[in-house]
Motif scaffolding. Structure first.
Motif, PDB file in Angstrom:
ATOM      1  N   ARG A  18       7.152   6.030   8.349  1.00  0.00           N
ATOM      2  CA  ARG A  18       7.311   6.542   9.722  1.00  0.00           C
ATOM      3  C   ARG A  18       7.622   8.041   9.742  1.00  0.00           C
ATOM      4  O   ARG A  18       7.183   8.738  10.663  1.00  0.00           O
ATOM      5  N   PHE A  19       8.365   8.512   8.762  1.00  0.00           N
ATOM      6  CA  PHE A  19       8.755   9.926   8.703  1.00  0.00           C
ATOM      7  C   PHE A  19       7.996  10.631   7.589  1.00  0.00           C
ATOM      8  O   PHE A  19       7.682  10.033   6.558  1.00  0.00           O
ATOM      9  N   THR A  20       7.731  11.912   7.811  1.00  0.00           N
ATOM     10  CA  THR A  20       7.076  12.731   6.792  1.00  0.00           C
ATOM     11  C   THR A  20       7.802  14.066   6.666  1.00  0.00           C
ATOM     12  O   THR A  20       7.982  14.775   7.662  1.00  0.00           O
ATOM     13  N   ILE A  21       8.212  14.381   5.452  1.00  0.00           N
ATOM     14  CA  ILE A  21       8.844  15.667   5.182  1.00  0.00           C
ATOM     15  C   ILE A  21       7.794  16.618   4.631  1.00  0.00           C
ATOM     16  O   ILE A  21       6.910  16.211   3.866  1.00  0.00           O
ATOM     17  N   SER A  22       7.868  17.872   5.031  1.00  0.00           N
ATOM     18  CA  SER A  22       6.937  18.885   4.537  1.00  0.00           C
ATOM     19  C   SER A  22       7.644  20.236   4.565  1.00  0.00           C
ATOM     20  O   SER A  22       8.757  20.355   5.074  1.00  0.00           O
ATOM     21  N   ARG A  23       6.987  21.218   3.998  1.00  0.00           N
ATOM     22  CA  ARG A  23       7.548  22.569   4.020  1.00  0.00           C
ATOM     23  C   ARG A  23       6.431  23.592   3.997  1.00  0.00           C
ATOM     24  O   ARG A  23       5.352  23.327   3.470  1.00  0.00           O
ATOM     25  N   ASP A  24       6.728  24.767   4.552  1.00  0.00           N
ATOM     26  CA  ASP A  24       5.821  25.897   4.521  1.00  0.00           C
ATOM     27  C   ASP A  24       6.638  27.063   3.978  1.00  0.00           C
ATOM     28  O   ASP A  24       7.400  27.695   4.725  1.00  0.00           O
ATOM     29  N   ASN A  25       6.512  27.336   2.697  1.00  0.00           N
ATOM     30  CA  ASN A  25       7.324  28.377   2.073  1.00  0.00           C
ATOM     31  C   ASN A  25       6.997  29.763   2.618  1.00  0.00           C
ATOM     32  O   ASN A  25       7.848  30.646   2.628  1.00  0.00           O
ATOM     33  N   ALA A  26       5.775  29.966   3.083  1.00  0.00           N
ATOM     34  CA  ALA A  26       5.413  31.262   3.667  1.00  0.00           C
ATOM     35  C   ALA A  26       6.165  31.510   4.974  1.00  0.00           C
ATOM     36  O   ALA A  26       6.392  32.654   5.359  1.00  0.00           O
ATOM     37  N   LYS A  27       6.532  30.426   5.654  1.00  0.00           N
ATOM     38  CA  LYS A  27       7.273  30.528   6.914  1.00  0.00           C
ATOM     39  C   LYS A  27       8.761  30.243   6.742  1.00  0.00           C
ATOM     40  O   LYS A  27       9.503  30.201   7.726  1.00  0.00           O
ATOM     41  N   ASN A  28       9.183  29.992   5.499  1.00  0.00           N
ATOM     42  CA  ASN A  28      10.593  29.688   5.224  1.00  0.00           C
ATOM     43  C   ASN A  28      11.102  28.529   6.075  1.00  0.00           C
ATOM     44  O   ASN A  28      12.233  28.566   6.579  1.00  0.00           O
TER      45      ASN A  28
END
Length: 123
Positions: free
Chosen positions: A67-77
């Motif tokens: 149901r949940f998804t974790i993600s990251r965008d290192n360029a956007k911190n």
């Protein structure tokens, strides 16, 4: 050090979706793993999800898997927690946390924390 600020919480009906954001400032964001935790009234803080430095590896609590998804965008911190099919039992204050070392599901292991954002799911 890194400073963390969560946003995106709110009130949503059961079955709905929210996306939480965790904006980081300070040292290089990619140097930290990120975890999401939550704490409901009268309960201990519990692990929700974790993502490693480049985003290559993620892990989830059984209660949110699928149901949940974790993600990251290192360029956007910024790290994110996409929450779908929300249930009333997901109601809690959600916190993001960061640490330079590989940490697991124990909140006490994380060095840096945001102030939290409230998520309320109505039935």
């Amino acid at each position: 050090q890194v400073q963390l600020v969560e946003s995106g919480g709110g009130l949503v009906q059961a079955g709905g979706s929210l996306r939480l954001s965790c904006a980081a400032s300070g040292r290089t964001f990619s140097a930290y793993i990120v975890g999401w935790f939550r704490q409901a009234p009268g309960k201990e803080r519990e692990f929700v999800a974790r993502i490693t430095w480049s985003g290559a590896t993620t892990s989830y609590a059984d209660s949110v898997k699928g149901r949940f998804t974790i993600s990251r965008d290192n360029a956007k911190n910024t790290a994110y927690l996409q929450m779908n099919s929300l249930k009333p039992e997901d109601t809690a204050v959600y916190y993001c946390a960061a640490d330079a070392s590989l940490r697991g599901a124990h909140a006490a292991e994380y060095d840096y924390w945001g102030q939290g954002t409230q998520v309320t799911v109505s039935s």
